[in-house]
Design a protein around this motif. Sequence first.
Motif, mmCIF file in Angstrom:
data_model
loop_
_atom_site.group_PDB
_atom_site.id
_atom_site.type_symbol
_atom_site.label_atom_id
_atom_site.label_comp_id
_atom_site.label_asym_id
_atom_site.label_seq_id
_atom_site.Cartn_x
_atom_site.Cartn_y
_atom_site.Cartn_z
ATOM 1 N N LEU A 11 -11.891 -10.263 7.950
ATOM 2 C CA LEU A 11 -10.513 -10.060 7.967
ATOM 3 C C LEU A 11 -9.848 -8.843 8.042
ATOM 4 O O LEU A 11 -10.381 -7.789 7.342
ATOM 5 C CB LEU A 11 -10.362 -11.441 6.648
ATOM 6 N N THR A 12 -8.451 -9.208 7.879
ATOM 7 C CA THR A 12 -7.745 -7.804 7.878
ATOM 8 C C THR A 12 -6.654 -8.256 7.719
ATOM 9 O O THR A 12 -5.779 -9.179 7.192
ATOM 10 C CB THR A 12 -6.788 -7.088 9.563
ATOM 11 N N SER A 13 -5.846 -7.571 6.613
ATOM 12 C CA SER A 13 -5.651 -7.841 5.759
ATOM 13 C C SER A 13 -4.223 -6.564 4.914
ATOM 14 O O SER A 13 -4.318 -5.216 5.162
ATOM 15 C CB SER A 13 -5.669 -8.400 4.301
ATOM 16 N N GLY A 106 -6.312 -1.985 2.494
ATOM 17 C CA GLY A 106 -5.335 -0.900 1.638
ATOM 18 C C GLY A 106 -6.425 -1.851 0.247
ATOM 19 O O GLY A 106 -7.156 -1.644 -0.109
ATOM 20 N N ASP A 107 -5.508 -1.020 -1.177
ATOM 21 C CA ASP A 107 -6.179 -0.988 -2.392
ATOM 22 C C ASP A 107 -5.686 -2.362 -2.469
ATOM 23 O O ASP A 107 -6.288 -2.901 -3.162
ATOM 24 C CB ASP A 107 -5.234 0.041 -2.716
ATOM 25 N N GLY A 108 -4.445 -2.944 -1.582
ATOM 26 C CA GLY A 108 -3.885 -4.589 -1.975
ATOM 27 C C GLY A 108 -4.973 -5.001 -2.060
ATOM 28 O O GLY A 108 -5.713 -6.301 -2.835
ATOM 29 N N THR A 109 -5.861 -4.966 -0.173
ATOM 30 C CA THR A 109 -7.171 -5.850 -0.339
ATOM 31 C C THR A 109 -7.972 -5.582 -0.904
ATOM 32 O O THR A 109 -8.482 -6.744 -1.188
ATOM 33 C CB THR A 109 -6.679 -5.468 1.184
ATOM 34 N N PHE A 110 -8.228 -5.012 -2.072
ATOM 35 C CA PHE A 110 -9.762 -4.151 -2.663
ATOM 36 C C PHE A 110 -9.100 -4.647 -3.828
ATOM 37 O O PHE A 110 -10.285 -5.021 -4.217
ATOM 38 C CB PHE A 110 -9.861 -2.904 -2.100
ATOM 39 N N ARG A 111 -8.082 -4.729 -4.023
ATOM 40 C CA ARG A 111 -7.845 -5.697 -5.635
ATOM 41 C C ARG A 111 -8.420 -7.514 -5.282
ATOM 42 O O ARG A 111 -9.042 -7.850 -6.377
ATOM 43 C CB ARG A 111 -6.110 -5.622 -5.582
ATOM 44 N N THR A 129 -5.092 2.268 6.831
ATOM 45 C CA THR A 129 -3.912 2.349 6.428
ATOM 46 C C THR A 129 -3.351 3.317 6.652
ATOM 47 O O THR A 129 -3.711 4.368 6.065
ATOM 48 C CB THR A 129 -3.688 1.705 4.856
ATOM 49 N N ILE A 130 -1.681 3.569 7.463
ATOM 50 C CA ILE A 130 -1.099 4.251 7.442
ATOM 51 C C ILE A 130 -1.089 5.669 6.911
ATOM 52 O O ILE A 130 -0.633 6.622 6.916
ATOM 53 C CB ILE A 130 0.070 3.877 8.448
ATOM 54 N N ASP A 131 -1.397 5.034 5.294
ATOM 55 C CA ASP A 131 -0.464 5.316 4.376
ATOM 56 C C ASP A 131 -2.106 6.559 4.055
ATOM 57 O O ASP A 131 -1.411 7.686 2.880
ATOM 58 C CB ASP A 131 -0.088 4.811 3.512
ATOM 59 N N VAL A 134 -5.739 5.302 -0.433
ATOM 60 C CA VAL A 134 -6.269 5.039 -0.675
ATOM 61 C C VAL A 134 -7.337 5.751 -1.399
ATOM 62 O O VAL A 134 -7.915 6.733 -0.594
ATOM 63 C CB VAL A 134 -7.251 3.825 -0.207
ATOM 64 N N GLY A 135 -7.596 5.596 -2.789
ATOM 65 C CA GLY A 135 -8.041 7.110 -3.436
ATOM 66 C C GLY A 135 -9.944 7.044 -3.242
ATOM 67 O O GLY A 135 -10.157 8.433 -3.703
ATOM 68 N N CYS A 136 -10.527 6.349 -3.413
ATOM 69 C CA CYS A 136 -11.691 7.093 -3.339
ATOM 70 C C CYS A 136 -12.465 7.517 -2.024
ATOM 71 O O CYS A 136 -13.548 7.861 -1.451
ATOM 72 C CB CYS A 136 -13.102 5.256 -3.085
ATOM 73 N N THR A 137 -11.733 7.529 -0.431
ATOM 74 C CA THR A 137 -11.863 7.403 0.946
ATOM 75 C C THR A 137 -10.949 8.739 0.881
ATOM 76 O O THR A 137 -9.937 9.156 0.796
ATOM 77 C CB THR A 137 -11.808 6.449 1.409
#
Length: 333
Positions: A11-13, A106-111, A129-131, A134-137
């Motif tokens: 899925l994409t979110s 992005g982060d929201g998806t990973f939460r 995410t175009i932003d 994401v802290g881990c990458t």
Amino acid sequence: MDKKIKRIGVLTSGGDAPGMNAAVRAVVRTAIANGIECVGIRRGWQGLIHSDFVPLSRESVGHILSRGGTILYTARSEEFMTEKGRLKAVSTCKMLGLDGVVAIGGDGTFRGALELSRLGVPVVGVPATIDNDVGCTNYTIGFDTACNTAIECIDRLRDTMQSHERCSVVEVMGRNAGFLALYVGIAVGATTVLVPERPIDFQRDVVERIQDSRLAGNTHFMIVVAEGVGSAVEIGKRIHDAVGMDPRVTVLGHIQRGGAPNARDRETATRMGYYAVNAFVEGRGNCIIATQEGGIVEIPIEEALQRKKHLQMDRYRIMEIMQYGTKHNLFGI
Ligand code: F6P
């Protein structure tokens, strides 16, 4: 995970990003190459709650590598934030016989991914995410294409700003992050860049920057503002009041999220999609696929969500030297 994986969902979110389709294609084709069936979940976590799915074959992901957006659609699901919603999502996974889910976002998806994994559904995340926040990458799919789109637009603006000797205020995306603004600002030779990570002193960061730029011989000025800083229109008005110019304000908006992914995004998305399925094939789950120095790594979701990525402030100094020619250390760094 001991049992052999037979079927996974993808899925994409969250906000879409150029290269998401390339990642979906890579997930499907890598799965099929390993004898795993793949089911597309439409509209992100929302689709998982409401059994909105489509079987995916090798052929069904043909000719999407070069397409922006996401063929699976995307959404930001409020319902998935509730326990009831998440339990319904788990039921869908059981009903579809999913042994795992690849979640691209992005982060929201990973939460969301972390919550689902806690309910017993293994998830692997692919950062897109175009932003680029994401802290881990080091890198998230879509960032490079979005930078190039913004740069192309701003280059056009510069032509007309130069002719009219005007000031331009350009708002780029980034509600909580200034990566896009700072990279783009350097690449277009901005007069100044305003980002949400750094408290703004209008006099120091805008007025004096324009004055310095004038002293350095410039007759037009490009102010790049990240969305999260506040209204670009308001900044334009304040420039008008403070330095007597009549700035033109442009909000680039969602145009930055569209368009064909460039080479970096197609290639990175393809590798990340491959490694996401590979994690399942080798019996691992509940991780995020990340780029770090030296290649691609897997980071446990919980740990990944705790990592922070900071703007590299030395980029400000580099930008200043390009603009004013001397090392002022004006930004206090
Ligand atoms: O995907 C990230 C992002 O583009 C942010 O830069 C922006 O603040 C937000 O999404 C906009 O979201 P929406 O498309 O829901 O308006």
